[in-house]
Design a protein around this motif. Structure first.
Motif, mmCIF file in Angstrom:
data_model
loop_
_atom_site.group_PDB
_atom_site.id
_atom_site.type_symbol
_atom_site.label_atom_id
_atom_site.label_comp_id
_atom_site.label_asym_id
_atom_site.label_seq_id
_atom_site.Cartn_x
_atom_site.Cartn_y
_atom_site.Cartn_z
ATOM 1 N N SER A 191 -67.588 -24.936 23.537
ATOM 2 C CA SER A 191 -66.118 -24.915 23.576
ATOM 3 C C SER A 191 -65.536 -26.305 23.358
ATOM 4 N N LEU A 192 -66.173 -27.309 23.945
ATOM 5 C CA LEU A 192 -65.704 -28.684 23.766
ATOM 6 C C LEU A 192 -65.878 -29.127 22.308
ATOM 7 N N LEU A 193 -67.002 -28.765 21.721
ATOM 8 C CA LEU A 193 -67.245 -29.125 20.326
ATOM 9 C C LEU A 193 -66.246 -28.449 19.392
ATOM 10 N N ASN A 194 -65.877 -27.219 19.728
ATOM 11 C CA ASN A 194 -64.975 -26.482 18.849
ATOM 12 C C ASN A 194 -63.545 -27.005 18.903
ATOM 13 N N ILE A 195 -63.261 -27.844 19.902
ATOM 14 C CA ILE A 195 -61.950 -28.509 19.930
ATOM 15 C C ILE A 195 -61.798 -29.385 18.693
ATOM 16 N N PHE A 196 -62.909 -29.967 18.245
ATOM 17 C CA PHE A 196 -62.886 -30.855 17.079
ATOM 18 C C PHE A 196 -63.125 -30.076 15.773
ATOM 19 N N PHE A 197 -64.041 -29.082 15.824
ATOM 20 C CA PHE A 197 -64.363 -28.341 14.607
ATOM 21 C C PHE A 197 -63.297 -27.299 14.256
ATOM 22 N N LYS A 198 -62.669 -26.723 15.298
ATOM 23 C CA LYS A 198 -61.636 -25.701 15.107
ATOM 24 C C LYS A 198 -62.127 -24.566 14.196
ATOM 25 N N SER A 199 -63.317 -24.084 14.480
ATOM 26 C CA SER A 199 -63.915 -23.019 13.673
ATOM 27 C C SER A 199 -63.563 -21.648 14.251
ATOM 28 N N PRO A 200 -62.867 -20.783 13.496
ATOM 29 C CA PRO A 200 -62.552 -19.438 13.983
ATOM 30 C C PRO A 200 -63.805 -18.617 14.277
ATOM 31 N N ALA A 201 -64.825 -18.772 13.442
ATOM 32 C CA ALA A 201 -66.067 -18.019 13.646
ATOM 33 C C ALA A 201 -66.755 -18.445 14.940
ATOM 34 N N LEU A 202 -66.805 -19.752 15.182
ATOM 35 C CA LEU A 202 -67.410 -20.253 16.415
ATOM 36 C C LEU A 202 -66.595 -19.821 17.628
ATOM 37 N N ASN A 203 -65.282 -19.823 17.480
ATOM 38 C CA ASN A 203 -64.415 -19.398 18.572
ATOM 39 C C ASN A 203 -64.654 -17.931 18.919
ATOM 40 N N LEU A 204 -64.837 -17.108 17.886
ATOM 41 C CA LEU A 204 -65.123 -15.691 18.105
ATOM 42 C C LEU A 204 -66.466 -15.507 18.801
ATOM 43 N N ALA A 205 -67.470 -16.284 18.372
ATOM 44 C CA ALA A 205 -68.791 -16.205 18.984
ATOM 45 C C ALA A 205 -68.746 -16.649 20.445
ATOM 46 N N ILE A 206 -67.993 -17.720 20.709
ATOM 47 C CA ILE A 206 -67.853 -18.214 22.081
ATOM 48 C C ILE A 206 -67.223 -17.147 22.967
ATOM 49 N N SER A 207 -66.204 -16.473 22.462
ATOM 50 C CA SER A 207 -65.524 -15.430 23.233
ATOM 51 C C SER A 207 -66.470 -14.271 23.534
ATOM 52 N N ALA A 208 -67.231 -13.842 22.516
ATOM 53 C CA ALA A 208 -68.157 -12.716 22.704
ATOM 54 C C ALA A 208 -69.237 -13.061 23.725
ATOM 55 N N ILE A 209 -69.825 -14.239 23.581
ATOM 56 C CA ILE A 209 -70.879 -14.665 24.513
ATOM 57 C C ILE A 209 -70.301 -14.859 25.910
ATOM 58 N N GLY A 210 -69.077 -15.391 25.981
ATOM 59 C CA GLY A 210 -68.436 -15.607 27.272
ATOM 60 C C GLY A 210 -68.239 -14.311 28.037
ATOM 61 N N VAL A 211 -67.785 -13.261 27.348
ATOM 62 C CA VAL A 211 -67.605 -11.961 27.995
ATOM 63 C C VAL A 211 -68.937 -11.456 28.550
ATOM 64 N N LEU A 212 -69.998 -11.549 27.744
ATOM 65 C CA LEU A 212 -71.311 -11.061 28.165
ATOM 66 C C LEU A 212 -71.863 -11.866 29.342
ATOM 67 N N LEU A 213 -71.708 -13.189 29.284
ATOM 68 C CA LEU A 213 -72.237 -14.033 30.355
ATOM 69 C C LEU A 213 -71.552 -13.749 31.689
ATOM 70 N N PHE A 214 -70.230 -13.650 31.667
ATOM 71 C CA PHE A 214 -69.523 -13.443 32.934
ATOM 72 C C PHE A 214 -69.606 -11.996 33.406
ATOM 73 N N ALA A 215 -69.893 -11.076 32.489
ATOM 74 C CA ALA A 215 -70.205 -9.716 32.905
ATOM 75 C C ALA A 215 -71.517 -9.724 33.695
ATOM 76 N N GLY A 216 -72.521 -10.437 33.172
ATOM 77 C CA GLY A 216 -73.787 -10.557 33.876
ATOM 78 C C GLY A 216 -73.647 -11.285 35.198
ATOM 79 N N LEU A 217 -72.835 -12.330 35.210
ATOM 80 C CA LEU A 217 -72.635 -13.096 36.445
ATOM 81 C C LEU A 217 -71.920 -12.275 37.518
ATOM 82 N N THR A 218 -71.068 -11.350 37.107
ATOM 83 C CA THR A 218 -70.377 -10.503 38.077
ATOM 84 C C THR A 218 -71.389 -9.684 38.884
ATOM 85 N N ALA A 219 -72.340 -9.060 38.191
ATOM 86 C CA ALA A 219 -73.363 -8.277 38.885
ATOM 87 C C ALA A 219 -74.280 -9.187 39.703
ATOM 88 N N TYR A 220 -74.708 -10.297 39.099
ATOM 89 C CA TYR A 220 -75.616 -11.228 39.774
ATOM 90 C C TYR A 220 -74.970 -11.812 41.034
#
Length: 242
Positions: free
Chosen positions: A165-194
């Motif tokens: 996320s910090l790197l994408n502040i400089f790159f401003k890549s829409p594709a990377l932003n989409l990937a970050i969002s998708a992975i973020g949802v999955l990670l915090f979904a897992g953390l909720t159960a854990y």
């Protein structure tokens, strides 16, 4: 007649006492988890109310175009640090007060979402997040599977997500932003159960101690952060920008 005692006579009271103790423990665990959920839900509600009122007042639009926006954005982190590293030195009342203050300040920070997304899309995403969170937390609470092995993987994933996320502040890549969002949802979904399972397990150690009240606050803070992060990442998928 032989002088002996039927072991069933002595075992019955012991079994009864064990059953009563188990029932009392289960009742205490339910009360403990209910307190965690109540604090967490109340904190989310307070955050939402503050965010909406601050955005509707027009102050958010004025302040988020000035350097003061960094104070608003970073202030919640200070509360999390104090609670996380100073919880042993805080009283239960102080910990509770800091949690409510954190939830309010977080509302100021999240008011920017009302400036970027439509109110209807925020509401839809909120209810979608609430439904997913409830299901995941219920699974984490009831599953017999030990989720502790996933903890290190999930935390490392969050660290990697932060770096990306910090790197994408400089790159401003829409594709990377989409990937970050998708992975973020999955990670915090897992953390909720854990985290739910971890909080449940914590009761075994804090039951009947002075730390139980503070443990409730920390459990609520943990689940609150899981919910807010999952909501924020999901909003980037479902949200309609103004």
């Amino acid at each position: 007649m032989a002088n002996w005692s039927d072991p069933r006579v002595n075992a019955a009271p012991a079994a009864t006492r064990a059953g009563v103790a188990d029932a009392a423990f289960d009742a205490g665990l339910r009360s403990y988890m209910l307190s965690v959920y109540n604090y967490m839900a109340s904190g989310v509600l307070l955050t939402g109310i503050v965010a909406l009122l601050f955005a509707e007042s027009g102050l958010a639009a004025q302040l988020f175009v000035t350097p003061l926006r960094w104070l608003i954005v970073l202030a919640p982190l200070a509360f999390v640090m104090v609670l996380s590293f100073g919880i042993n030195k805080l009283s239960t009342t102080a910990a509770q007060g800091l949690f409510w203050a954190f939830a309010g300040v977080m509302g100021l920070s999240m008011s920017s979402l009302f400036l970027a997304y439509t109110g209807s899309s925020i509401a839809i995403t909120f209810f979608a997040t609430a439904t997913a969170f409830a299901a995941l937390s219920l699974w984490g609470y009831t599953t017999k599977k030990d989720l502790s092995g996933f903890g290190t993987f999930l935390i490392m994933g969050v660290v990697g997500l932060l770096v990306a996320s910090l790197l994408n502040i400089f790159f401003k890549s829409p594709a990377l932003n989409l990937a970050i969002s998708a992975i973020g949802v999955l990670l915090f979904a897992g953390l909720t159960a854990y985290d739910t399972q971890k909080i449940k397990s914590m009761y075994f150690y804090v039951a009947g101690t002075d730390f139980a009240g503070k443990s409730v606050v920390m459990g609520a803070l943990t689940l609150y952060l899981d919910f807010i992060n999952m909501f924020t990442f999901l909003l980037q998928f479902m949200g309609d920008r103004r």
